[in-house]
Motif scaffolding. Structure first.
Motif, short mmCIF file in Angstrom:
data_model
loop_
_atom_site.label_atom_id
_atom_site.label_comp_id
_atom_site.label_asym_id
_atom_site.label_seq_id
_atom_site.Cartn_x
_atom_site.Cartn_y
_atom_site.Cartn_z
N ILE A 6 9.36 9.02 -14.49
CA ILE A 6 8.66 7.75 -14.32
C ILE A 6 7.86 7.79 -13.02
CG2 ILE A 6 8.97 5.28 -13.92
CD1 ILE A 6 11.46 5.43 -15.66
N LEU A 7 8.48 8.37 -11.98
CA LEU A 7 7.86 8.35 -10.67
C LEU A 7 7.00 9.58 -10.40
CD1 LEU A 7 10.86 6.98 -8.62
CD2 LEU A 7 8.90 5.73 -9.46
N GLN A 8 6.83 10.42 -11.44
CA GLN A 8 6.22 11.72 -11.17
C GLN A 8 4.85 11.64 -10.53
OE1 GLN A 8 5.24 14.39 -14.24
NE2 GLN A 8 5.78 16.16 -13.02
N LEU B 283 0.81 -1.21 0.00
CA LEU B 283 0.00 0.00 0.00
C LEU B 283 0.85 1.27 0.00
CD1 LEU B 283 -2.85 -0.93 2.49
CD2 LEU B 283 -3.07 -0.50 0.05
N SER B 284 2.14 1.11 0.34
CA SER B 284 2.99 2.29 0.46
C SER B 284 3.87 2.52 -0.75
CB SER B 284 3.88 2.16 1.69
OG SER B 284 3.15 1.72 2.79
N ALA B 285 3.53 1.90 -1.86
CA ALA B 285 4.38 2.01 -3.06
C ALA B 285 4.81 3.45 -3.36
CB ALA B 285 3.69 1.38 -4.24
N PRO B 286 3.89 4.44 -3.34
CA PRO B 286 4.34 5.80 -3.69
C PRO B 286 5.43 6.31 -2.75
CG PRO B 286 1.95 5.70 -3.63
CD PRO B 286 2.44 4.39 -3.09
N ALA B 287 5.23 6.12 -1.45
CA ALA B 287 6.21 6.64 -0.50
C ALA B 287 7.53 5.90 -0.63
CB ALA B 287 5.67 6.53 0.92
N LEU B 288 7.46 4.59 -0.84
CA LEU B 288 8.70 3.82 -0.99
C LEU B 288 9.46 4.27 -2.23
CD1 LEU B 288 7.34 0.28 -0.08
CD2 LEU B 288 8.89 1.66 1.29
N ALA B 289 8.70 4.48 -3.32
CA ALA B 289 9.34 4.89 -4.56
C ALA B 289 10.03 6.24 -4.40
CB ALA B 289 8.31 4.96 -5.68
N ILE B 290 9.34 7.17 -3.75
CA ILE B 290 9.91 8.52 -3.60
C ILE B 290 11.11 8.51 -2.66
CG2 ILE B 290 9.40 10.82 -2.68
CD1 ILE B 290 8.40 10.03 -5.55
#
Lengths: 345, 320
Positions: free
Chosen positions: B304-306, B234-241
């Motif tokens: 990519i992560l924008q 569930l935390s993919a965005p925070a992990l990616a950033i």
């Protein structure tokens, strides 16, 4: 008749508390160990170094092998390093502690103020209802942030070159097209007379140049944070306010600002810390000049290590930087009440 | 059909347009024009340094600097890009008289990649675990630990350099000190990136509802499983950033690298760039081409992560 129930219950909650603590610390252990060895242990070592006259010849000193202690241990000099830092008694040119500190604080506050203002304004404009090309602008606006800071800083340094730099060339272009006669041979980094006199006399032209460069570098971060917060505001709130006859100005002060504040405050804290220690911009663009007047604490500390090899003094200097930043953050925290944001969730 | 195409460009405005009175239409158009002018001005300011560096990279007159402001300088060529990519770096050789012992762009790139990936992995894996504890458990020393991490955030990297130097120097891997290896560098960077990683991830975990984990626990999962199977995905965005930021630290840092590494075979891109800066004669075309090539991976990652950036930056998602 005694009541046996409360004590046993207290005991079990106590046990569960210990159990939970143990589990929590297991989760923290990997990061904690890295920090312990790479950050805290060196900090401890640094505190010891700060009280010694540690120089190049002492680099052979190895705390783990007693054979080196006899020959290479640096002499213990108590608070000598600290006293010399604060009384500006250091073997480097153009060093005045008071001015350095004042400049560092002014640098941080002025930068963060611009970052936040610009960031919020641009985020709000892009968040407007009918704006065309929103995604296009958002994609390009993060470039300053995405660029490695080292490269951005060196590019700006090159742009301020007095003969071949883009800024002077741009002024020349203006003159050509508009027939104005702006000066085109300004020595941006070396100019000694301050552009604004009076109270701001201690800020040379180079300060304004580095300020512009760092604003360029720093506003996208604030803008992204503000965008996130703006998108979370339900549009019904604005519609309701409009129906009630609130002016755009009132809507900004009464709805937008209070609602983006919880997001902006931690970002401001973070931004202040980053700007306070903004090494790249100062070190590469103005190089601390002219005459050390745009030096900040971290660049000065680095020069002590690299140019002067005064490791003991640099260690003391770092501790001073840290303490100042701690005070600065606590005051900042007091003013902006940031703790309420990252305190117990 | 037409409306569909128009909607693609102008969004929901198309449907509302017909219901507006002329006065309203005019005010919307006027406002749009002013907004666009403002946005274009900002865009110009943002792109100016980028275009400048691009025009320098295209300029064939390496050391001599441009005399006027042009996007495409006279005699523009991609020569400097070729030189950066394929020629050996004569400044970074183990044996200065032998070109084959010199570093190449690919080699430098690989070193940078190793350090940056190492930094990103170290800080995200250990940071997520610690952040989870701070977010979910009520334990002894929680407040103190949280405060400790915030204080560590304030330590300037410069401050830890000297003691870290002596410390990593004392730890030996095989016959050489940990200080001179890329692993040592990655660990050192990770310690710098960790406070932010923990802070950011903790903030994000706080926004995830506990109900899902509790459901998993009722279904018989252990706390570790609940963390790995429920919270992490569930935390993919925070992990990616967080990974992106740690990666960026490793990619562009050079102060520590410059102080720690000795063998030119281990030098990174940022160090090569720094070594090019002469006091008087920086080869600007080469330098600019190098800068652009070095920025590309970061800028690509950023794009990519924008879509995650706004949501993954937990500074925004604060809970009271």
């Amino acid at each position: 008749m005694t009541a046996p129930a409360p004590p046993t219950r207290a005991k079990t909650t106590q046990q569960r508390r210990w159990q939970e603590s143990l589990r929590a610390w297991v989760y923290i252990a990997p990061a904690g160990l890295i920090m312990l060895f790479i950050t805290l242990l060196p900090q401890g070592y640094q505190i010891w170094m700060a009280f010694t006259d540690f120089r190049v010849q002492n680099l052979r000193f190895n705390i783990l092998s007693p054979a080196t202690w006899q020959d290479y241990a640096p002499p213990w000099i108590w608070f000598d390093n600290f006293v010399r830092i604060i009384t500006s008694d250091m073997p480097i040119e153009n060093y005045y502690f008071g001015r350095l500190l004042l400049f560092n604080v002014v640098w941080t506050i002025s930068n963060v103020a611009f970052h936040v203002t610009l960031g919020v304004i641009i985020a709000m404009v892009l968040n407007g209802k009918y704006v065309l090309g929103r995604r296009f602008y958002r994609a390009l606006y993060v470039i300053p942030w995405a660029m490695p800071p080292l490269i951005a800083a060196v590019t700006w340094h090159n742009m301020y070159d007095y003969r071949f730099g883009a800024v002077n060339l741009l002024l020349a272009q203006f003159n050509q097209v508009l027939g104005t006669s702006l000066p085109t041979d300004i020595r941006w980094m070396l100019e000694g007379t301050p552009p604004i006199g009076g109270l701001l006399q201690f800020l040379p032209l180079a300060y304004y140049c580095t300020l512009v460069a760092n604003i360029w570098l720093g506003w996208p971060f604030m803008s992204v944070v503000a965008t996130g917060a703006l998108q979370a505001i339900p549009s019904e709130m604005y519609e309701a306010a409009e129906v009630d006859g609130a002016s755009p100005w009132q809507r900004f002060w009464k709805i937008t600002l209070p609602l983006i504040r919880p997001a902006m405050v931690p970002a401001i804290m973070l931004g202040s810390i980053w700007t306070f220690n903004q090494f790249n911009v100062i070190y590469f663009i103005s190089q601390g000049g002219p005459l050390g007047r745009t030096e900040i604490l971290v660049t000065q500390a680095y020069k002590l290590v690299l140019n002067h090899r005064l490791y003991g003094m640099a260690a003391a200097f770092s501790i001073v930087v840290f303490l100042i930043l701690l005070v600065f953050t606590l005051v900042n925290n007091r003013v902006t009440q940031a703790t309420e944001a990252y305190d117990v969730a | 059909m037409w409306r569909k195409i128009l909607r693609l460009f102008f969004g929901p405005m198309v449907d509302e347009w017909e219901s507006w009175r002329p006065a309203k239409r005019w005010s919307v158009v006027l406002r749009q024009v002013l907004t666009q002018l403002f946005l274009l001005a900002v865009l110009l300011a943002v792109l100016f340094p980028v275009l400048w560096i691009l025009s320098m990279a295209l300029d064939p007159r390496d050391i001599s600097k441009p005399q006027d402001l042009r996007l495409i300088p006279p005699g523009a060529s991609l020569e400097s890009f070729r030189r950066v990519l394929f020629d050996p770096y004569r400044l970074l050789c183990t044996n200065p008289s032998d070109d084959s012992t010199c570093m190449t762009f690919i080699h430098l790139f690989w070193n940078s990649l190793q350090v940056s990936m190492g930094t990103a992995l170290f800080s995200v894996v250990t940071g997520a675990s610690a952040a989870y504890a701070f977010s979910r458990f009520r334990f002894i020393g929680r407040q103190a630990g949280m405060l400790g991490f915030i204080i560590l955030l304030m330590l300037p990297a410069v401050a830890t350099m000297v003691p870290l130097f002596t410390l990593l120097n004392a730890i030996k891997i095989g016959r050489e000190p940990l200080r001179t290896t890329l692993l040592g560098l990655a660990i050192a960077y990770a310690s710098g990136a960790l406070p932010f990683a923990i802070w950011n991830l903790k903030g994000y975990f706080d926004t995830i509802s506990k109900d899902l984990e509790e459901a998993a626990l009722i279904d018989g999962a252990g706390p570790l499983q609940a963390f790995v199977r429920v919270v992490i995905p569930l935390s993919a965005p925070a992990l990616a950033i967080t990974m992106l930021f740690s990666f960026m630290t490793g990619w562009s840092e050079f102060l520590m690298a410059w102080l720690f590494l000795e063998n030119p075979q281990r030098f990174t891109l940022a160090m090569a760039l720094q070594s090019m800066r002469g006091q008087f004669a920086t080869p600007w075309s080469t330098f600019s081409a190098f800068s652009i090539l070095m920025s590309i991976p970061i800028v690509v990652l950023f794009y990519i992560l924008q879509r995650y950036i706004v949501s993954g930056l937990a500074v925004g998602g604060v809970k009271g």
